[in-house]
Design an enzyme around this catalytic site. Sequence first.
Site, mmCIF file in Angstrom:
data_model
loop_
_atom_site.group_PDB
_atom_site.id
_atom_site.type_symbol
_atom_site.label_atom_id
_atom_site.label_comp_id
_atom_site.label_asym_id
_atom_site.label_seq_id
_atom_site.Cartn_x
_atom_site.Cartn_y
_atom_site.Cartn_z
ATOM 1 N N TYR A 74 56.120 22.068 -33.293
ATOM 2 C CA TYR A 74 54.705 22.111 -32.940
ATOM 3 C C TYR A 74 53.861 21.596 -34.107
ATOM 4 O O TYR A 74 52.931 20.826 -33.932
ATOM 5 C CB TYR A 74 54.282 23.548 -32.592
ATOM 6 C CG TYR A 74 52.887 23.608 -32.029
ATOM 7 C CD1 TYR A 74 52.682 23.632 -30.656
ATOM 8 C CD2 TYR A 74 51.770 23.618 -32.870
ATOM 9 C CE1 TYR A 74 51.400 23.655 -30.126
ATOM 10 C CE2 TYR A 74 50.491 23.637 -32.344
ATOM 11 C CZ TYR A 74 50.299 23.657 -30.983
ATOM 12 O OH TYR A 74 49.027 23.673 -30.467
ATOM 13 N N PHE A 126 34.549 -2.351 -22.580
ATOM 14 C CA PHE A 126 35.794 -1.985 -21.918
ATOM 15 C C PHE A 126 35.512 -0.701 -21.153
ATOM 16 O O PHE A 126 34.757 0.151 -21.615
ATOM 17 C CB PHE A 126 36.969 -1.833 -22.890
ATOM 18 C CG PHE A 126 38.249 -1.569 -22.142
ATOM 19 C CD1 PHE A 126 38.848 -2.591 -21.417
ATOM 20 C CD2 PHE A 126 38.799 -0.297 -22.080
ATOM 21 C CE1 PHE A 126 39.986 -2.344 -20.653
ATOM 22 C CE2 PHE A 126 39.941 -0.047 -21.320
ATOM 23 C CZ PHE A 126 40.536 -1.074 -20.606
ATOM 24 N N THR A 127 36.144 -0.556 -19.994
ATOM 25 C CA THR A 127 35.824 0.524 -19.049
ATOM 26 C C THR A 127 35.816 1.917 -19.706
ATOM 27 O O THR A 127 34.795 2.600 -19.704
ATOM 28 C CB THR A 127 36.840 0.492 -17.894
ATOM 29 O OG1 THR A 127 38.160 0.502 -18.436
ATOM 30 C CG2 THR A 127 36.655 -0.767 -17.052
ATOM 31 N N ASP A 217 38.927 -2.137 -31.728
ATOM 32 C CA ASP A 217 39.763 -1.705 -30.608
ATOM 33 C C ASP A 217 41.068 -2.469 -30.780
ATOM 34 O O ASP A 217 41.158 -3.659 -30.497
ATOM 35 C CB ASP A 217 39.096 -2.040 -29.271
ATOM 36 C CG ASP A 217 39.942 -1.569 -28.088
ATOM 37 O OD1 ASP A 217 41.168 -1.444 -28.252
ATOM 38 O OD2 ASP A 217 39.371 -1.352 -27.013
ATOM 39 N N LYS A 260 50.077 -0.652 -25.393
ATOM 40 C CA LYS A 260 49.991 -2.118 -25.347
ATOM 41 C C LYS A 260 50.908 -2.716 -26.424
ATOM 42 O O LYS A 260 52.113 -2.734 -26.256
ATOM 43 C CB LYS A 260 48.535 -2.562 -25.543
ATOM 44 C CG LYS A 260 47.487 -1.686 -24.846
ATOM 45 C CD LYS A 260 47.413 -1.883 -23.349
ATOM 46 C CE LYS A 260 46.582 -0.824 -22.628
ATOM 47 N NZ LYS A 260 45.196 -0.723 -22.985
ATOM 48 N N ARG A 385 39.073 -7.072 -11.921
ATOM 49 C CA ARG A 385 38.237 -6.902 -13.107
ATOM 50 C C ARG A 385 36.937 -7.626 -12.816
ATOM 51 O O ARG A 385 36.734 -8.764 -13.204
ATOM 52 C CB ARG A 385 38.900 -7.470 -14.367
ATOM 53 C CG ARG A 385 40.123 -6.709 -14.823
ATOM 54 C CD ARG A 385 39.861 -5.543 -15.751
ATOM 55 N NE ARG A 385 39.646 -4.273 -15.107
ATOM 56 C CZ ARG A 385 39.933 -3.093 -15.672
ATOM 57 N NH1 ARG A 385 40.491 -3.034 -16.857
ATOM 58 N NH2 ARG A 385 39.654 -1.956 -15.072
ATOM 59 N N PHE A 452 36.972 2.132 -10.257
ATOM 60 C CA PHE A 452 38.018 1.175 -9.863
ATOM 61 C C PHE A 452 39.392 1.827 -9.707
ATOM 62 O O PHE A 452 40.221 1.357 -8.938
ATOM 63 C CB PHE A 452 38.094 0.008 -10.869
ATOM 64 C CG PHE A 452 38.408 0.438 -12.277
ATOM 65 C CD1 PHE A 452 37.402 0.879 -13.118
ATOM 66 C CD2 PHE A 452 39.702 0.412 -12.747
ATOM 67 C CE1 PHE A 452 37.694 1.294 -14.411
ATOM 68 C CE2 PHE A 452 40.009 0.821 -14.043
ATOM 69 C CZ PHE A 452 38.986 1.269 -14.871
HETATM 70 C C1 PLP Z 1 44.050 0.076 -22.499
HETATM 71 C C2 PLP Z 1 42.861 -0.125 -23.292
HETATM 72 C C3 PLP Z 1 42.088 0.944 -23.772
HETATM 73 C C4 PLP Z 1 42.323 2.375 -23.356
HETATM 74 O O1 PLP Z 1 43.575 2.840 -23.662
HETATM 75 P P1 PLP Z 1 44.429 3.837 -22.741
HETATM 76 O O2 PLP Z 1 45.704 3.976 -23.502
HETATM 77 O O3 PLP Z 1 44.591 3.198 -21.408
HETATM 78 O O4 PLP Z 1 43.671 5.118 -22.650
HETATM 79 C C5 PLP Z 1 41.021 0.649 -24.588
HETATM 80 N N1 PLP Z 1 40.719 -0.611 -24.921
HETATM 81 C C6 PLP Z 1 41.430 -1.665 -24.471
HETATM 82 C C7 PLP Z 1 41.039 -3.046 -24.872
HETATM 83 C C8 PLP Z 1 42.505 -1.457 -23.641
HETATM 84 O O5 PLP Z 1 43.173 -2.516 -23.162
#
Ligand code: PLP
Length: 461
Positions: A74, A126-127, A217, A260, A385, A452
């Site tokens: 933990y 970004f969303t 980011d 990613k 998108r 979305f």
């Molecule tokens: C995927 C993504 C995020 C958010 O990350 P999650 O792991 O899906 O929460 C933020 N910014 C960009 C550019 C992304 O592609």
Amino acid sequence: MKKNTILPEPYKIKVVEPVRLIPKEAREKAMKEAGYNTFLLKSQDVYLDLLTDSGTNAMSDAQWGKLMVGDEAYAGSKSFYCLEDAVKEVYGYKYVVPTHQGRGAEHIISRCLIKPGDYIPGNMYFTTTRLHQELAGGTFVDVINDEAYDPQSEFLFKGNADLKKLDKLVKEVGAKKISYITVGAPVNMAGGQPVSIKNLKKVSQYCRARDIRVVLDAARAIENAYFIKTREPGYASKSVKEILLQMCSCTDACTMSAKKDAYANIGGFLAMNDAGLYEEAKNLCVVYEGLHTYGGLAGRDMEALAQGLKEAVEKDEWVAHRIDQVRYLWQSLDDLGVPLMRPAGGHAVFVDAKAFLSHLDHELLPAQSLAAAIYVESGVRTMERGIVSAGRDPQTGKNRKPALELVRITLPRRVYTQTHLDYVAEHIGLLYKNRKQAKGLEFVYEPKYLRFFQARFKPAK
Ligand SMILES: *Cc1c(COP(=O)(O)O)cnc(C)c1O
């Protein structure tokens, strides 16, 4: 003309996972039951899953091996220190807070740095990033350069921030009202288009002179570094690893979705150089994610993530092959006349749905309709998108109408082969020939946040 081919894979295949193409009538039924939203399809009904590259990567044998040595303590897990070391080595920041995924990091940094009434400029929204900024009481302001909005422009760094737009905002509201600037590199919503190191340096200089933090980011920063290497004069002989460190040195912190670039299936982190911010972020981590030595992750996930990160920059061939796969699919579709966001970008090929379905009004949701049609035609899952992803303005409640109306065909890393990509191109090419049959969609259910993901639709009359 030279035939379109892909660089040879820098890996071979050890484990396979069967895929299945269900009949067209079954696909029609599945799409209808999913409310014409590809996020609501069951993956077993999908033949090639190009919805996203998020957490859908194939891990290496070394990563699978690391799962066995995860320390599930933990507190003070050895796997956390392993992750911390990897992040420091690869990105160069001083402090690391693990999170369950990227939006966990976005949530924490938004809470730490945004005061109600603040502004947060960024190179296109970004969303999830923008939503966390808004939930913290801030207002996102887009400062991306105008070329980003033109699908036809061949500009090589369409992700660049426009310093004039940034300066205009700073003059209007004052630097004190700006929590920080987010720089996405490359820019997901703009077609995976990269940011040049020259631009990043200018943003950094401008912001440092005014005490404004720069937050990267970093979800696909390794891909951005590769674009700098291959597109920006003076960087061809540098390694992706060196360029990435230079990029990060222009910034003060990063939010990371490790689903990613890091070849992981889950994970994220927040990293920074400021000890004060670290203290606060570490504290909020306990509230929302878990203790600061696991942040919502299992020890084994932190191990796999750390290994994936090191792999991602150990040799440039990994990222080179990935970007080349995207370029190959882009070229194949371009050869068939399918309208695309130009030039080929990082993680996905973006179809210009406005041009593809030019007979549809924007309110008839061209990209949503096209993503649904692609699935029915081919069993391939893609993502909208455009106007659906853009959501509503929280002040006016009106639909935001983004300049770009795109369908994203996203390539998971190390998962699909050239033959798969040929299948995708062929079927989207066929659909393009019959494009006038598409009628458009309308909402039947719209959730409040990030609509979305869960919205439902029906064919428009
Ligand atoms: C995927 C993504 C995020 C958010 O990350 P999650 O792991 O899906 O929460 C933020 N910014 C960009 C550019 C992304 O592609």
